[in-house]
Write a protein that holds these residues in place. Structure first.
Motif, PDB file in Angstrom:
ATOM      1  N   LEU A 189       6.683  -7.617   8.887  1.00 10.28           N
ATOM      2  CA  LEU A 189       7.983  -7.780   8.659  1.00 10.28           C
ATOM      3  C   LEU A 189       8.931  -8.608   9.839  1.00 10.28           C
ATOM      4  N   ASP A 190       8.462  -8.117  11.000  1.00  8.52           N
ATOM      5  CA  ASP A 190       9.091  -8.993  12.112  1.00  8.52           C
ATOM      6  C   ASP A 190       8.983 -10.379  11.864  1.00  8.52           C
ATOM      7  N   LYS A 191       7.389 -10.786  11.787  1.00 10.25           N
ATOM      8  CA  LYS A 191       7.273 -12.247  11.614  1.00 10.25           C
ATOM      9  C   LYS A 191       7.986 -13.083  10.656  1.00 10.25           C
ATOM     10  N   ILE A 192       8.083 -12.240   9.460  1.00 11.27           N
ATOM     11  CA  ILE A 192       9.015 -12.867   8.282  1.00 11.27           C
ATOM     12  C   ILE A 192      10.357 -13.031   8.908  1.00 11.27           C
ATOM     13  N   GLU A 193      10.891 -12.109   9.537  1.00  9.01           N
ATOM     14  CA  GLU A 193      12.454 -12.163   9.848  1.00  9.01           C
ATOM     15  C   GLU A 193      12.566 -13.310  11.084  1.00  9.01           C
ATOM     16  N   ALA A 209      -1.412   3.475  11.577  1.00  7.47           N
ATOM     17  CA  ALA A 209      -1.947   2.055  11.624  1.00  7.47           C
ATOM     18  C   ALA A 209      -1.258   1.199  10.643  1.00  7.47           C
ATOM     19  N   MET A 210      -1.231   1.436   9.571  1.00  7.57           N
ATOM     20  CA  MET A 210      -0.987   0.651   8.303  1.00  7.57           C
ATOM     21  C   MET A 210       0.622   0.134   8.443  1.00  7.57           C
ATOM     22  N   ARG A 211       1.356   1.255   8.825  1.00  7.42           N
ATOM     23  CA  ARG A 211       2.671   1.082   9.361  1.00  7.42           C
ATOM     24  C   ARG A 211       2.872   0.167  10.353  1.00  7.42           C
ATOM     25  N   THR A 212       2.077   0.043  11.303  1.00  3.32           N
ATOM     26  CA  THR A 212       2.418  -0.849  12.465  1.00  3.32           C
ATOM     27  C   THR A 212       2.044  -2.291  11.748  1.00  3.32           C
ATOM     28  N   LEU A 213       0.983  -2.409  11.090  1.00  5.13           N
ATOM     29  CA  LEU A 213       0.666  -3.752  10.093  1.00  5.13           C
ATOM     30  C   LEU A 213       1.877  -4.186   9.475  1.00  5.13           C
ATOM     31  N   ILE A 214       2.492  -3.462   8.763  1.00  4.18           N
ATOM     32  CA  ILE A 214       3.685  -3.878   7.894  1.00  4.18           C
ATOM     33  C   ILE A 214       4.727  -4.037   8.806  1.00  4.18           C
TER      34      ILE A 214
END
Length: 64
Positions: A42-46, A33-38
């Motif tokens: 990252l997708d939003k930053i990109e 779940a934490m990996r999904t949040l990360i």
């Protein structure tokens, strides 16, 4: 002097194996779940970086 020995049971002797397996699975799910949040962050930053890059590439063209 007398020596006194206290024998404590191992965790495996007290806690059933099925419980340990459930705890390992739960820990794995929390980490996933934490990996999904990360990954989402990252997708939003990109995406923001791509928009910023596209804005920099826009050039003014003078029309006569």
């Amino acid at each position: 002097m007398r020596e006194i020995k206290i024998v404590l049971p191992d965790l495996e002797d007290v806690v059933p194996e099925e419980f340990m397996q459930h705890m390992l699975n739960a820990t794995k799910e929390i980490l996933l779940a934490m990996r999904t949040l990360i990954d989402s962050g990252l997708d939003k930053i990109e995406a923001v970086e791509e928009i910023a890059k596209a804005k920099k590439e826009i050039k003014k063209i003078e029309i006569e």
